[in-house]
Design an enzyme around this catalytic site. Structure first.
Site, PDB file in Angstrom:
ATOM      1  N   SER A 132      -4.587   2.935  -8.664  1.00 55.80           N
ATOM      2  CA  SER A 132      -5.219   4.258  -8.574  1.00 55.80           C
ATOM      3  C   SER A 132      -6.052   4.499  -9.822  1.00 55.80           C
ATOM      4  O   SER A 132      -5.849   3.842 -10.848  1.00 55.80           O
ATOM      5  CB  SER A 132      -4.107   5.310  -8.479  1.00 55.80           C
ATOM      6  OG  SER A 132      -4.577   6.580  -8.865  1.00 55.80           O
ATOM      7  N   TYR A 188       3.524   9.279 -11.147  1.00 53.32           N
ATOM      8  CA  TYR A 188       2.560   8.510 -10.355  1.00 53.32           C
ATOM      9  C   TYR A 188       1.741   7.594 -11.283  1.00 53.32           C
ATOM     10  O   TYR A 188       1.519   6.415 -10.985  1.00 53.32           O
ATOM     11  CB  TYR A 188       1.662   9.481  -9.593  1.00 53.32           C
ATOM     12  CG  TYR A 188       0.660   8.856  -8.663  1.00 53.32           C
ATOM     13  CD1 TYR A 188       1.062   8.324  -7.440  1.00 53.32           C
ATOM     14  CD2 TYR A 188      -0.700   8.816  -8.979  1.00 53.32           C
ATOM     15  CE1 TYR A 188       0.137   7.771  -6.560  1.00 53.32           C
ATOM     16  CE2 TYR A 188      -1.627   8.266  -8.114  1.00 53.32           C
ATOM     17  CZ  TYR A 188      -1.207   7.749  -6.905  1.00 53.32           C
ATOM     18  OH  TYR A 188      -2.129   7.193  -6.042  1.00 53.32           O
ATOM     19  N   ILE A 246     -10.251   8.969  -2.304  1.00 51.91           N
ATOM     20  CA  ILE A 246     -10.482   8.585  -0.911  1.00 51.91           C
ATOM     21  C   ILE A 246      -9.964   9.705  -0.006  1.00 51.91           C
ATOM     22  O   ILE A 246      -8.876  10.243  -0.254  1.00 51.91           O
ATOM     23  CB  ILE A 246      -9.729   7.265  -0.570  1.00 51.91           C
ATOM     24  CG1 ILE A 246     -10.020   6.162  -1.616  1.00 51.91           C
ATOM     25  CG2 ILE A 246     -10.049   6.790   0.840  1.00 51.91           C
ATOM     26  CD1 ILE A 246     -11.445   5.697  -1.721  1.00 51.91           C
ATOM     27  N   ALA A 288       2.594   6.483 -14.278  1.00 52.54           N
ATOM     28  CA  ALA A 288       3.462   5.401 -14.770  1.00 52.54           C
ATOM     29  C   ALA A 288       3.591   4.323 -13.698  1.00 52.54           C
ATOM     30  O   ALA A 288       3.521   3.121 -13.982  1.00 52.54           O
ATOM     31  CB  ALA A 288       4.838   5.960 -15.133  1.00 52.54           C
ATOM     32  N   SER A 289       3.744   4.755 -12.449  1.00 50.10           N
ATOM     33  CA  SER A 289       3.953   3.788 -11.368  1.00 50.10           C
ATOM     34  C   SER A 289       2.702   2.936 -11.135  1.00 50.10           C
ATOM     35  O   SER A 289       2.796   1.728 -10.943  1.00 50.10           O
ATOM     36  CB  SER A 289       4.365   4.503 -10.078  1.00 50.10           C
ATOM     37  OG  SER A 289       3.282   5.177  -9.469  1.00 50.10           O
ATOM     38  N   LYS A 290       1.535   3.544 -11.152  1.00 51.10           N
ATOM     39  CA  LYS A 290       0.313   2.788 -10.858  1.00 51.10           C
ATOM     40  C   LYS A 290      -0.091   1.892 -12.040  1.00 51.10           C
ATOM     41  O   LYS A 290      -0.690   0.829 -11.848  1.00 51.10           O
ATOM     42  CB  LYS A 290      -0.816   3.738 -10.453  1.00 51.10           C
ATOM     43  CG  LYS A 290      -0.543   4.449  -9.116  1.00 51.10           C
ATOM     44  CD  LYS A 290      -0.296   3.450  -7.976  1.00 51.10           C
ATOM     45  CE  LYS A 290      -0.182   4.124  -6.625  1.00 51.10           C
ATOM     46  NZ  LYS A 290       0.020   3.169  -5.523  1.00 51.10           N
ATOM     47  N   ASN A 321       0.803  -1.219   0.000  1.00 48.76           N
ATOM     48  CA  ASN A 321       0.000   0.000   0.000  1.00 48.76           C
ATOM     49  C   ASN A 321       0.840   1.276   0.000  1.00 48.76           C
ATOM     50  O   ASN A 321       0.390   2.306  -0.493  1.00 48.76           O
ATOM     51  CB  ASN A 321      -0.928  -0.039   1.232  1.00 48.76           C
ATOM     52  CG  ASN A 321      -1.494   1.324   1.573  1.00 48.76           C
ATOM     53  OD1 ASN A 321      -2.452   1.790   0.961  1.00 48.76           O
ATOM     54  ND2 ASN A 321      -0.873   2.003   2.545  1.00 48.76           N
TER      55      ASN A 321
HETATM   56  P1  NDP Z   1      -0.716   8.414   2.807  1.00 50.75           P
HETATM   57  O1  NDP Z   1       0.278   9.449   2.378  1.00 50.75           O
HETATM   58  O2  NDP Z   1      -1.513   8.611   4.055  1.00 50.75           O
HETATM   59  O3  NDP Z   1      -0.018   6.983   2.930  1.00 50.75           O
HETATM   60  C1  NDP Z   1       1.148   6.616   2.309  1.00 50.75           C
HETATM   61  C2  NDP Z   1       1.884   5.687   3.271  1.00 50.75           C
HETATM   62  O4  NDP Z   1       3.034   5.176   2.612  1.00 50.75           O
HETATM   63  C3  NDP Z   1       2.348   6.403   4.525  1.00 50.75           C
HETATM   64  O5  NDP Z   1       1.928   5.668   5.667  1.00 50.75           O
HETATM   65  C4  NDP Z   1       3.856   6.414   4.398  1.00 50.75           C
HETATM   66  O6  NDP Z   1       4.463   6.280   5.666  1.00 50.75           O
HETATM   67  C5  NDP Z   1       4.118   5.195   3.528  1.00 50.75           C
HETATM   68  N1  NDP Z   1       5.364   5.341   2.771  1.00 50.75           N
HETATM   69  C6  NDP Z   1       5.653   6.245   1.812  1.00 50.75           C
HETATM   70  N2  NDP Z   1       6.921   6.091   1.399  1.00 50.75           N
HETATM   71  C7  NDP Z   1       7.447   5.055   2.114  1.00 50.75           C
HETATM   72  C8  NDP Z   1       8.717   4.437   2.153  1.00 50.75           C
HETATM   73  N3  NDP Z   1       9.732   4.837   1.381  1.00 50.75           N
HETATM   74  N4  NDP Z   1       8.913   3.418   3.012  1.00 50.75           N
HETATM   75  C9  NDP Z   1       7.909   2.997   3.836  1.00 50.75           C
HETATM   76  N5  NDP Z   1       6.683   3.547   3.841  1.00 50.75           N
HETATM   77  C10 NDP Z   1       6.461   4.575   2.992  1.00 50.75           C
HETATM   78  O7  NDP Z   1      -1.650   8.218   1.542  1.00 50.75           O
HETATM   79  P2  NDP Z   1      -2.897   7.262   1.233  1.00 50.75           P
HETATM   80  O8  NDP Z   1      -3.314   6.496   2.412  1.00 50.75           O
HETATM   81  O9  NDP Z   1      -3.875   8.092   0.523  1.00 50.75           O
HETATM   82  O10 NDP Z   1      -2.238   6.286   0.140  1.00 50.75           O
HETATM   83  C11 NDP Z   1      -2.055   4.897   0.334  1.00 50.75           C
HETATM   84  C12 NDP Z   1      -1.974   4.224  -1.027  1.00 50.75           C
HETATM   85  O11 NDP Z   1      -3.211   4.401  -1.699  1.00 50.75           O
HETATM   86  C13 NDP Z   1      -0.888   4.794  -1.959  1.00 50.75           C
HETATM   87  O12 NDP Z   1      -0.293   3.737  -2.681  1.00 50.75           O
HETATM   88  C14 NDP Z   1      -1.691   5.685  -2.881  1.00 50.75           C
HETATM   89  O13 NDP Z   1      -1.048   5.854  -4.118  1.00 50.75           O
HETATM   90  C15 NDP Z   1      -2.978   4.915  -2.995  1.00 50.75           C
HETATM   91  N6  NDP Z   1      -4.127   5.691  -3.446  1.00 50.75           N
HETATM   92  C16 NDP Z   1      -4.670   6.697  -2.672  1.00 50.75           C
HETATM   93  C17 NDP Z   1      -5.787   7.385  -3.132  1.00 50.75           C
HETATM   94  C18 NDP Z   1      -6.467   8.472  -2.343  1.00 50.75           C
HETATM   95  O14 NDP Z   1      -7.432   9.055  -2.851  1.00 50.75           O
HETATM   96  N7  NDP Z   1      -6.049   8.771  -1.119  1.00 50.75           N
HETATM   97  C19 NDP Z   1      -6.376   7.087  -4.425  1.00 50.75           C
HETATM   98  C20 NDP Z   1      -5.730   6.030  -5.130  1.00 50.75           C
HETATM   99  C21 NDP Z   1      -4.659   5.366  -4.655  1.00 50.75           C
HETATM  100  P3  NDP Z   1       5.776   7.113   6.107  1.00 50.75           P
HETATM  101  O15 NDP Z   1       5.597   8.514   5.613  1.00 50.75           O
HETATM  102  O16 NDP Z   1       5.815   6.956   7.595  1.00 50.75           O
HETATM  103  O17 NDP Z   1       6.918   6.401   5.442  1.00 50.75           O
END
Ligand code: NDP
Length: 248
Positions: free
Chosen positions: A138, A151, A184, A153-155, A86
């Site tokens: 996403s 983003y 979300i 490209a990654s998804k 995630n």
């Molecule tokens: P958040 O920014 O709340 O969550 C992202 C999480 O990823 C954080 O807990 C962060 O923790 C962790 N993270 C990021 N980089 C690293 C790293 N290098 N190592 C370890 N952990 C990492 O965003 P969301 O909850 O919204 O997103 C969660 C997922 O859902 C993502 O993949 C996002 O692309 C996807 N998504 C979200 C949408 C939305 O509308 N919110 C829509 C579509 C997809 P920390 O900073 O402590 O490392």
């Protein structure tokens, strides 16, 4: 921990969608290890979720540290039954302004870390002939969204990898699926939408349910995909999006 208790690793489990997934898992009795860089936030999240949640701080963009991280989990908990990839980062910027370094940075966390972690976890699942992997993509991989080239490209890579992993690993007992969340309400979407009302209206305007989703909506879908009720489901990309991906 009981010997029959299932064990999940949820990356990015300290916030937003990952935290909601961890909450659903722990409530369902799954021992859930949440991974992220921010140790304090992880500790607070684990405290909030109770005894079934364990924090593990790590920077997944440090690919060389991943094998030892997985080994640490195996040494401590014995096995990993469920992996939720995630963790992810986003960056909103005009196409021509994005540098190669920025593009790489997004791909490193959102794609390469997912590959490395999945590879190491799968090695530990294979001897059991069972496992469950859930990736998070996403709407950016379903249709074009401006100013999120890396983003997107990654998804898109995540959805392709889901299929490639599913065909190779399902015959070995490991199910691989993907959830494509719509818009979300989390910190990530607030950053992308609150400073850009036009974008927010556009997102909501094509969402038949007319509102942002809740992180718990993704948590429910992940719990379903990780459950026995989904034992014949593999290789799917499940939109949980209030209809956004088919909206007009
Ligand atoms: P958040 O920014 O709340 O969550 C992202 C999480 O990823 C954080 O807990 C962060 O923790 C962790 N993270 C990021 N980089 C690293 C790293 N290098 N190592 C370890 N952990 C990492 O965003 P969301 O909850 O919204 O997103 C969660 C997922 O859902 C993502 O993949 C996002 O692309 C996807 N998504 C979200 C949408 C939305 O509308 N919110 C829509 C579509 C997809 P920390 O900073 O402590 O490392």
């Amino acid at each position: 921990m009981t010997t029959t208790q299932r064990i999940a690793l949820v990356t990015g489990g300290g916030s937003g969608i990952g935290l909601a997934i961890a909450e659903k898992f722990t409530t369902a009795g799954i021992l859930t290890i949440i991974v992220g860089r921010d140790k304090d936030r992880l500790t607070a999240a684990a405290k909030q979720l109770g005894a079934n949640c364990q924090p593990l701080s790590a920077d997944l963009s440090d690919l060389t540290s991943i094998p030892a991280l997985v080994q640490q989990v195996i040494d401590r908990y014995g096995r990993i039954d469920i992996l939720v990839n995630n963790a992810g980062i986003n960056m909103k910027k005009e196409f021509t302004e994005v540098t190669d370094e920025e593009f790489d940075r997004i791909l490193l966390t959102n794609v390469k870390a997912v590959f490395s972690l999945s590879r190491e976890v799968v090695k530990t699942m294979l001897p059991h002939g069972a496992g469950n992997i859930i990736n998070i993509s996403s709407m950016a991989s379903r249709y074009g969204i401006p100013k999120v080239i890396a983003y997107t490209a990654s998804k898109s890579a995540i959805e392709g990898m889901t299929k490639a992993m599913a065909v190779e690993l399902s015959p070995k007992g490991i199910l691989v699926n993907c959830i494509a969340p719509g818009f979300i309400a989390t910190d990530m979407s607030a950053k992308a939408l609150n400073s850009d009302q036009e974008r927010k209206q556009k997102a909501l305007g094509r969402t038949p349910l007319g509102r942002l989703g809740e992180p718990a909506d993704i948590g429910d879908a992940a719990l379903f995909l990780a459950s026995d009720q989904a034992k014949y489901v593999t290789g799917v990309v499940l939109p949980v999006d209030g209809g956004n991906s088919i909206g007009f």
